[in-house]
Design an enzyme around this catalytic site. Structure first.
Site, PDB file in Angstrom:
ATOM      1  N   ASP A 102      28.096  39.607  41.044  1.00 18.25           N
ATOM      2  CA  ASP A 102      28.855  40.826  40.755  1.00 18.25           C
ATOM      3  C   ASP A 102      30.218  40.756  41.434  1.00 18.25           C
ATOM      4  OD1 ASP A 102      29.596  43.334  39.883  1.00 18.25           O
ATOM      5  OD2 ASP A 102      28.390  44.429  41.352  1.00 18.25           O
ATOM      6  N   ASP A 212      19.305  49.215  45.779  1.00 13.89           N
ATOM      7  CA  ASP A 212      19.963  50.249  46.586  1.00 13.89           C
ATOM      8  C   ASP A 212      19.350  50.345  47.970  1.00 13.89           C
ATOM      9  OD1 ASP A 212      21.317  50.832  44.218  1.00 13.89           O
ATOM     10  OD2 ASP A 212      21.272  52.980  44.606  1.00 13.89           O
ATOM     11  N   ASP A 242      32.716  52.062  48.314  1.00 14.73           N
ATOM     12  CA  ASP A 242      32.264  51.829  46.945  1.00 14.73           C
ATOM     13  C   ASP A 242      31.203  52.849  46.537  1.00 14.73           C
ATOM     14  OD1 ASP A 242      32.230  50.116  44.575  1.00 14.73           O
ATOM     15  OD2 ASP A 242      30.222  49.523  45.217  1.00 14.73           O
ATOM     16  N   GLU A 249      23.094  59.398  47.495  1.00 16.69           N
ATOM     17  CA  GLU A 249      22.105  59.916  46.552  1.00 16.69           C
ATOM     18  C   GLU A 249      20.684  59.851  47.113  1.00 16.69           C
ATOM     19  OE1 GLU A 249      22.411  59.228  42.033  1.00 16.69           O
ATOM     20  OE2 GLU A 249      21.106  57.650  42.769  1.00 16.69           O
ATOM     21  N   GLU A 284      35.398  56.018  46.349  1.00 12.96           N
ATOM     22  CA  GLU A 284      35.267  55.893  44.894  1.00 12.96           C
ATOM     23  C   GLU A 284      34.219  56.911  44.465  1.00 12.96           C
ATOM     24  OE1 GLU A 284      34.363  52.473  41.523  1.00 12.96           O
ATOM     25  OE2 GLU A 284      33.080  52.609  43.292  1.00 12.96           O
ATOM     26  N   HIS A 350      40.304  47.745  39.366  1.00 17.67           N
ATOM     27  CA  HIS A 350      39.562  46.497  39.167  1.00 17.67           C
ATOM     28  C   HIS A 350      38.410  46.652  38.185  1.00 17.67           C
ATOM     29  CE1 HIS A 350      37.457  48.840  42.117  1.00 17.67           C
ATOM     30  NE2 HIS A 350      36.417  48.054  42.075  1.00 17.67           N
ATOM     31  N   ASP A 351      38.136  47.878  37.767  1.00 13.19           N
ATOM     32  CA  ASP A 351      37.056  48.150  36.814  1.00 13.19           C
ATOM     33  C   ASP A 351      37.627  48.500  35.444  1.00 13.19           C
ATOM     34  OD1 ASP A 351      34.957  47.711  38.616  1.00 13.19           O
ATOM     35  OD2 ASP A 351      35.073  49.752  39.382  1.00 13.19           O
TER      36      ASP A 351
END
Length: 582
Positions: A102, A212, A242, A249, A284, A350-351
């Protein structure tokens, strides 16, 4: 005597009523003013509010040893270039060891440097050299997930009794939301994957090779703080965190709307401030305006900065359609935040360009203009192209876009290569299309590397091939995009009102003109942009410009406004920056 007493009571009542009305007006006026202005003596502490942030990936920026991959020594060689551009802060993509599945975000060791990029000593030298150029260093902080090859996960899956087992989230049974809420829709197919060794499902909002971390676990929280302390000790000035919503969450086994642990943001905030009071976290977090306070914190106890994804989507809508009203509404919707905080404004990152907040109809308008082919789309929500190809390599259109970026409220962030109008490689998978090597010159491999084969193909053919698009060529051309962006950066640095002051939209007589006025200390700035491909005359709906002297930042020419209906002429995709003299 009685009359005197009555008179005295009446006077006291009038005075009290007047004081009450004065206080009510004062507090009402204060409530209507956006509390963004920063005192002049605090500007150095809030350096990020007046910064120019440049994002790059070390491995595709400059190769110093000819192995085909960029490295820290190569990056150090190019610091004078970034300095000449006017950059004040460098944001680095992940450079730690990873499996490379990734593009570095699948980290296997949070405390080291990928040996192909250099050593920790090389990183320390880089930071020291950056400081000599009076810049700050921001690095990626990827705490929402690890690589599945990370030793923590390997121990967790092999030994249920290991303390690392609870560093991740597991389920014995197949969760009902296994195929709900994927971050990369259309490419990723599940958020719970069965592990054949653990005999359980593990949770991952992103790819299945990126499990995660269970940030509800106090041991994980402690480890995250240790990682932060490690890199702050190297001399950095902040982190770009990031996927913040996924980091905080609380995983669930059903549904796709999960609770968030906002206390983690204040915990991180307080810890970072205890290490380095002026350090920041740039988050982000692609969230709706009503959620902004949760992430910034009501009393600025959360993130110091966030990327303004919401406004970015309407910025592209304005560029695609020539209509500014939706952008104005988006800027106003994101205009309330603590004065100690700041938005990061951007064009390309970058995305992909995420258009998920637009209506289906509005998204199709942007697709039609900027991404007409299916191969240009990604994750059923965005466009995976660089800006120059999207805008048809129209230099005036590009200059308008960047003038907008540097004049929008808050801090501009630019992606490497955008300043020279680099193209994209749509033959590469997903987001890699906009992550090709930097184009320095017309030499072999764009001057990026002397290797026979580079980590990723250099764009070498067509309109955006490095023989045409490179730093050396554009430095020599006074009319180039590179030199235009240098000018915008000079404008931005000459206008601290944008970073530290208050702003307001000035109504105009045109649906294609964006007019913003900034105030800070004793200075006022007026910026006008025409997002239409037709020249326009526009009258501002304001009654306080009469008699004012406007100084054009581009050529220092003066314009005196004689009445409140003075027309401003703007070329097709034209723009003006004016300082207003009182």
């Amino acid at each position: 005597m009685k009359k005197t007493l009555v008179f005295a009571v009446v006077v006291i009542v009038i005075i009290a009523l007047g004081a009450f009305l004065w206080y009510k007006k004062k507090t009402t006026d204060q409530a209507t003013i956006p509390p963004h202005a920063i005192p002049k003596d605090s500007t150095s502490f809030y350096w990020f509010k007046n910064s120019i942030i440049y994002n790059l990936d070390v491995k595709v920026f400059k190769d110093s040893d000819g192995n085909g991959m960029g490295d820290f020594k190569g990056l150090i060689q190019k610091l004078p270039y970034l300095d000449s551009l006017g950059i004040t802060a460098i944001w680095l993509a992940p450079f730690q060891p990873s499996q490379g599945k990734d593009d570095g975000y699948d980290i296997t060791d949070y405390y080291a440097v990928d040996p192909r990029l250099g050593t920790l000593d090389d990183f320390k030298t880089f930071v020291q050299e950056v400081k000599k150029h009076h810049m700050q260093v921001i690095i990626d902080l990827v705490l929402n997930h690890t690589s599945n090859e990370h030793p923590w996960f390997q121990q967790a899956r092999a030994y249920p009794s290991s303390p690392y087992f609870n560093w991740y989230s597991w389920s014995t049974d197949r969760p009902s939301n296994q195929n709900k809420g994927m971050a990369f829709e259309g490419v990723q197919h599940e958020i719970w994957t069965f592990d054949t060794l653990a005999k359980k499902y593990y949770y991952h909002r992103f790819y299945n090779f990126e499990p995660d971390l269970n940030t509800q676990n106090p041991a994980v929280q402690t480890e995250c703080l240790k990682i932060i302390k490690h890199w702050v000790s190297m001399g950095i000035d902040g982190f770009r965190e990031d996927a913040v919503p996924f980091f905080i969450e609380v995983p669930q086994k059903k549904g796709k709307i999960f609770d968030h642990q906002f206390g983690l943001l204040s915990q991180t905030h307080n810890f970072l401030k205890s290490l380095k009071p002026d350090a920041i976290i740039l988050g982000e977090a692609n969230v709706m305006p009503k959620e902004n306070e949760d992430f910034f914190g009501k009393n600025h106890e959360g993130l110091q900065m966030m990327f303004n994804f919401y406004a970015n989507q309407y910025l592209f809508y304005a560029l695609a359609t020539g209509e500014v009203e939706p952008l104005i509404k988006a800027l106003q919707a994101t205009g309330k935040y603590p004065k100690e905080c700041q938005w990061g404004q951007f064009l390309r990152n970058h995305d992909e360009i995420d258009l998920g907040r637009l209506s289906d109809e509005d998204r199709e308008k942007v697709y039609l203009k900027f991404g007409p082919d299916d191969n240009m789309h990604l994750y059923n929500r965005g466009i995976r192209r660089r800006l120059a190809p999207m805008l048809g390599n129209d230099l005036q259109f590009l200059k308008l876009a960047y003038s907008l970026l540097y004049s929008l409220p808050n801090t501009p962030v630019i992606r490497y290569g955008e300043e020279i109008g680099m193209g994209d490689d749509l033959t590469l998978n997903e987001r890699l299309s906009v992550r090709t090597p930097m184009q320095w010159s017309a030499d072999s491999n764009a001057g990026f590397s002397t290797a026979t084969r580079t980590i990723r193909p250099v764009i070498d053919t067509g309109l955006y091939g490095y023989p045409h698009v490179n730093v050396e060529n554009e430095k020599a051309d006074p009319a180039s995009l590179l030199n235009a962006i240098k000018q915008f950066i000079r404008f931005r640095k000459a206008c601290p009102e944008i970073g530290f002051g208050d702003w307001e939209i000035v109504p105009t007589s045109s649906p294609n003109i964006l007019a913003i006025r900034y105030r800070w200390q004793q200075t006022t700035l007026l910026v006008l942009h025409n997002v239409s491909k037709k020249a326009q005359a526009v009258t501002l709906s304001t009654n306080d410009l009469a008699g004012k002297d406007l100084v054009d930042l581009a050529d220092s020419s003066h314009l005196t406004i004689t009445d409140n209906k003075h027309p401003f002429m703007l070329d097709a995709y034209g723009y003006k920056w004016y300082h207003i003299r009182h």
